[in-house]
Design a protein around this motif. Structure first.
Motif, PDB file in Angstrom:
ATOM      1  N   THR A  10      40.296  43.975  52.393  1.00 13.68           N
ATOM      2  CA  THR A  10      40.075  45.205  51.619  1.00 13.68           C
ATOM      3  C   THR A  10      38.654  45.224  51.069  1.00 13.68           C
ATOM      4  O   THR A  10      37.949  46.230  51.159  1.00 13.68           O
ATOM      5  N   ALA A  11      38.236  44.088  50.513  1.00 14.36           N
ATOM      6  CA  ALA A  11      36.874  43.990  49.974  1.00 14.36           C
ATOM      7  C   ALA A  11      35.844  44.247  51.068  1.00 14.36           C
ATOM      8  O   ALA A  11      34.852  44.949  50.865  1.00 14.36           O
ATOM      9  N   GLU A  12      36.119  43.697  52.234  1.00 11.70           N
ATOM     10  CA  GLU A  12      35.187  43.886  53.356  1.00 11.70           C
ATOM     11  C   GLU A  12      35.026  45.368  53.694  1.00 11.70           C
ATOM     12  O   GLU A  12      33.915  45.859  53.883  1.00 11.70           O
ATOM     13  N   MET A  13      36.151  46.093  53.773  1.00 15.32           N
ATOM     14  CA  MET A  13      36.091  47.504  54.165  1.00 15.32           C
ATOM     15  C   MET A  13      35.267  48.322  53.173  1.00 15.32           C
ATOM     16  O   MET A  13      34.655  49.313  53.528  1.00 15.32           O
ATOM     17  N   LEU A  14      35.267  47.906  51.898  1.00 14.08           N
ATOM     18  CA  LEU A  14      34.585  48.674  50.856  1.00 14.08           C
ATOM     19  C   LEU A  14      33.189  48.133  50.548  1.00 14.08           C
ATOM     20  O   LEU A  14      32.554  48.580  49.600  1.00 14.08           O
ATOM     21  N   ASP A  15      32.728  47.155  51.320  1.00 10.19           N
ATOM     22  CA  ASP A  15      31.424  46.524  51.063  1.00 10.19           C
ATOM     23  C   ASP A  15      31.345  45.906  49.670  1.00 10.19           C
ATOM     24  O   ASP A  15      30.284  45.938  49.019  1.00 10.19           O
ATOM     25  N   ILE A  16      32.457  45.370  49.218  1.00  8.33           N
ATOM     26  CA  ILE A  16      32.482  44.696  47.918  1.00  8.33           C
ATOM     27  C   ILE A  16      31.809  43.334  48.062  1.00  8.33           C
ATOM     28  O   ILE A  16      32.009  42.639  49.059  1.00  8.33           O
ATOM     29  N   MET A  73      33.763  33.670  53.403  1.00 10.63           N
ATOM     30  CA  MET A  73      32.471  33.089  53.794  1.00 10.63           C
ATOM     31  C   MET A  73      31.903  33.832  54.999  1.00 10.63           C
ATOM     32  O   MET A  73      30.722  34.152  55.053  1.00 10.63           O
ATOM     33  N   SER A  74      32.772  34.125  55.966  1.00  8.46           N
ATOM     34  CA  SER A  74      32.285  34.799  57.184  1.00  8.46           C
ATOM     35  C   SER A  74      31.815  36.219  56.887  1.00  8.46           C
ATOM     36  O   SER A  74      31.044  36.786  57.648  1.00  8.46           O
ATOM     37  N   LYS A  75      32.294  36.789  55.778  1.00 12.67           N
ATOM     38  CA  LYS A  75      31.889  38.153  55.424  1.00 12.67           C
ATOM     39  C   LYS A  75      30.829  38.167  54.330  1.00 12.67           C
ATOM     40  O   LYS A  75      30.401  39.241  53.894  1.00 12.67           O
ATOM     41  N   GLY A  76      30.466  36.993  53.828  1.00 11.65           N
ATOM     42  CA  GLY A  76      29.450  36.923  52.773  1.00 11.65           C
ATOM     43  C   GLY A  76      29.911  37.519  51.456  1.00 11.65           C
ATOM     44  O   GLY A  76      29.138  38.154  50.744  1.00 11.65           O
ATOM     45  N   ILE A  77      31.196  37.325  51.129  1.00 16.63           N
ATOM     46  CA  ILE A  77      31.743  37.847  49.870  1.00 16.63           C
ATOM     47  C   ILE A  77      31.945  36.681  48.898  1.00 16.63           C
ATOM     48  O   ILE A  77      32.660  35.720  49.215  1.00 16.63           O
ATOM     49  N   ALA A  78      31.307  36.767  47.730  1.00 18.41           N
ATOM     50  CA  ALA A  78      31.439  35.695  46.735  1.00 18.41           C
ATOM     51  C   ALA A  78      32.856  35.679  46.162  1.00 18.41           C
ATOM     52  O   ALA A  78      33.483  36.730  46.006  1.00 18.41           O
ATOM     53  N   ILE A  79      33.358  34.479  45.867  1.00 18.49           N
ATOM     54  CA  ILE A  79      34.710  34.355  45.312  1.00 18.49           C
ATOM     55  C   ILE A  79      34.652  33.592  43.989  1.00 18.49           C
ATOM     56  O   ILE A  79      34.168  32.454  43.926  1.00 18.49           O
ATOM     57  N   LEU A  80      35.168  34.244  42.936  1.00 19.48           N
ATOM     58  CA  LEU A  80      35.269  33.607  41.626  1.00 19.48           C
ATOM     59  C   LEU A  80      36.736  33.492  41.245  1.00 19.48           C
ATOM     60  O   LEU A  80      37.544  34.349  41.615  1.00 19.48           O
ATOM     61  N   ALA A  81      37.066  32.454  40.490  1.00 21.93           N
ATOM     62  CA  ALA A  81      38.430  32.320  39.958  1.00 21.93           C
ATOM     63  C   ALA A  81      38.342  32.038  38.467  1.00 21.93           C
ATOM     64  O   ALA A  81      37.589  31.160  38.040  1.00 21.93           O
ATOM     65  N   THR A  82      39.101  32.819  37.685  1.00 18.49           N
ATOM     66  CA  THR A  82      39.119  32.605  36.241  1.00 18.49           C
ATOM     67  C   THR A  82      40.570  32.441  35.772  1.00 18.49           C
ATOM     68  O   THR A  82      41.485  33.004  36.383  1.00 18.49           O
ATOM     69  N   LYS A  83      40.722  31.714  34.682  1.00 24.88           N
ATOM     70  CA  LYS A  83      42.086  31.548  34.154  1.00 24.88           C
ATOM     71  C   LYS A  83      42.490  32.724  33.266  1.00 24.88           C
ATOM     72  O   LYS A  83      43.655  32.864  32.907  1.00 24.88           O
ATOM     73  N   HIS A  84      41.508  33.555  32.883  1.00 25.52           N
ATOM     74  CA  HIS A  84      41.841  34.713  32.046  1.00 25.52           C
ATOM     75  C   HIS A  84      42.827  35.631  32.760  1.00 25.52           C
ATOM     76  O   HIS A  84      42.798  35.762  33.981  1.00 25.52           O
ATOM     77  N   PHE A  85      43.663  36.311  31.977  1.00 29.89           N
ATOM     78  CA  PHE A  85      44.522  37.343  32.526  1.00 29.89           C
ATOM     79  C   PHE A  85      43.675  38.594  32.797  1.00 29.89           C
ATOM     80  O   PHE A  85      42.567  38.718  32.286  1.00 29.89           O
ATOM     81  N   MET A  86      44.229  39.483  33.587  1.00 32.38           N
ATOM     82  CA  MET A  86      43.467  40.665  34.014  1.00 32.38           C
ATOM     83  C   MET A  86      42.905  41.463  32.828  1.00 32.38           C
ATOM     84  O   MET A  86      41.731  41.822  32.815  1.00 32.38           O
ATOM     85  N   PHE A  87      43.768  41.724  31.835  1.00 34.63           N
ATOM     86  CA  PHE A  87      43.351  42.565  30.704  1.00 34.63           C
ATOM     87  C   PHE A  87      42.169  41.935  29.979  1.00 34.63           C
ATOM     88  O   PHE A  87      41.173  42.596  29.661  1.00 34.63           O
ATOM     89  N   THR A  88      42.290  40.636  29.728  1.00 36.36           N
ATOM     90  CA  THR A  88      41.228  39.934  29.003  1.00 36.36           C
ATOM     91  C   THR A  88      39.941  39.918  29.812  1.00 36.36           C
ATOM     92  O   THR A  88      38.851  40.183  29.292  1.00 36.36           O
ATOM     93  N   ALA A  89      40.065  39.604  31.091  1.00 34.64           N
ATOM     94  CA  ALA A  89      38.877  39.538  31.955  1.00 34.64           C
ATOM     95  C   ALA A  89      38.183  40.902  32.014  1.00 34.64           C
ATOM     96  O   ALA A  89      36.952  40.989  31.918  1.00 34.64           O
ATOM     97  N   CYS A  90      38.977  41.970  32.127  1.00 38.23           N
ATOM     98  CA  CYS A  90      38.399  43.317  32.144  1.00 38.23           C
ATOM     99  C   CYS A  90      37.678  43.589  30.819  1.00 38.23           C
ATOM    100  O   CYS A  90      36.565  44.133  30.797  1.00 38.23           O
TER     101      CYS A  90
END
Lengths: 140, 114
Positions: free
Chosen positions: B59-65, B85-102
């Motif tokens: 999905t990220a690839e299709m949207l150029d994310i 990696m093959s699409k050059g999309i950075a990947i981050l992982a956080t322990k925060h829940f969605m609401f907090t991270a937003c």
């Protein structure tokens, strides 16, 4: 661009993890052809939704993409169950997908509406018990 | 805000793409339904989600994310990372829940794209 270019893909209905490979390939090919990035994004989104639908609902199918001087045409054909009520299926939020599909991030009833949203023309030809062919065009 | 700054404020881990730290992002789309991302995330360059399967990367690839942030401690598997990696999309992982991270990203000036 001159002559029409045609790409054909067979979409495997068994492997959800591979769904999107055809759309990804088309995206790369259009990039190489120097197609405008906004057009590429529209084609990629519409085709990807269609490809996911094929895997979810129809056990795969065939996609043919042709590039002419005027437009990019995608024809998605499957031998699935067909769409009983196209009007309902075009409504945002209406879905017949199973719960397991939703848990994978799809089946929210956005697939067909998204395909229409991102294309300039869309036609659905469906026969119950025989299959569905969706033709979409994005103008260049 | 750069991807590197996002990583720091979210106390996130770079799973791929540290070399993309300097890329700038203004708009974020957060959702677990990929169809919603496809419908409304067109102008976003960051995708935040708690869904963890290969279709997130597609999905990220299709949207150029350019960057996917996985929340709630979700960890992509090797296949997903290799696809990113093959699409050059950075990947981050956080322990925060969605609401907090937003909320954290909003406080730092990022906005929703839809």
């Amino acid at each position: 661009m001159g002559d029409q270019l045609i790409f054909t893909y067979i979409v495997d209905g068994d492997d959800f993890t591979r769904a999107g490979e055809a759309s990804s390939s088309v995206k790369n090919k259009l990039k190489m052809l120097g197609v405008d990035s906004d057009v590429i994004r529209k084609v990629a989104i519409a085709m990807y939704e269609g490809e996911i639908n094929m895997v979810i609902h129809a056990d795969g199918g065939t996609i043919t993409v042709s590039v002419s001087d005027d437009d990019i045409t995608m024809v998605l054909s499957d031998s699935g169950p067909g769409i009983p009520d196209i009007e309902k299926a075009m409504q945002e939020g209406y879905s017949t997908a199973k719960e397991e599909v939703r848990s994978l991030g799809f089946g929210a009833g956005m697939g067909l509406p998204n395909m229409k949203r991102f294309t300039d023309e869309m036609n659905i030809d469906t026969v119950i018990g025989q299959g569905t062919t969706i033709t979409m065009k994005v103008y260049l | 805000m750069t991807i590197g700054e996002i990583q720091r404020v979210l106390d996130a881990q770079f799973l791929y793409g540290e070399e993309l730290s300097d890329l700038d992002a203004d708009f974020v789309f957060s959702a677990d339904m990929m169809s919603d991302v496809l419908a409304y995330g067109e102008k976003c360059s960051i995708l935040m989600t708690g869904l963890c399967n290969s279709q997130v990367v597609r999905t990220a690839e299709m949207l150029d994310i350019v960057c996917i942030i996985f929340v709630r401690g979700k960890m992509p598997d090797a296949n997903m990372l290799s696809l990113a990696m093959s699409k050059g999309i950075a990947i981050l992982a956080t322990k925060h829940f969605m609401f907090t991270a937003c909320g954290i990203l909003y406080e730092h000036g990022l906005r929703g794209g839809a």
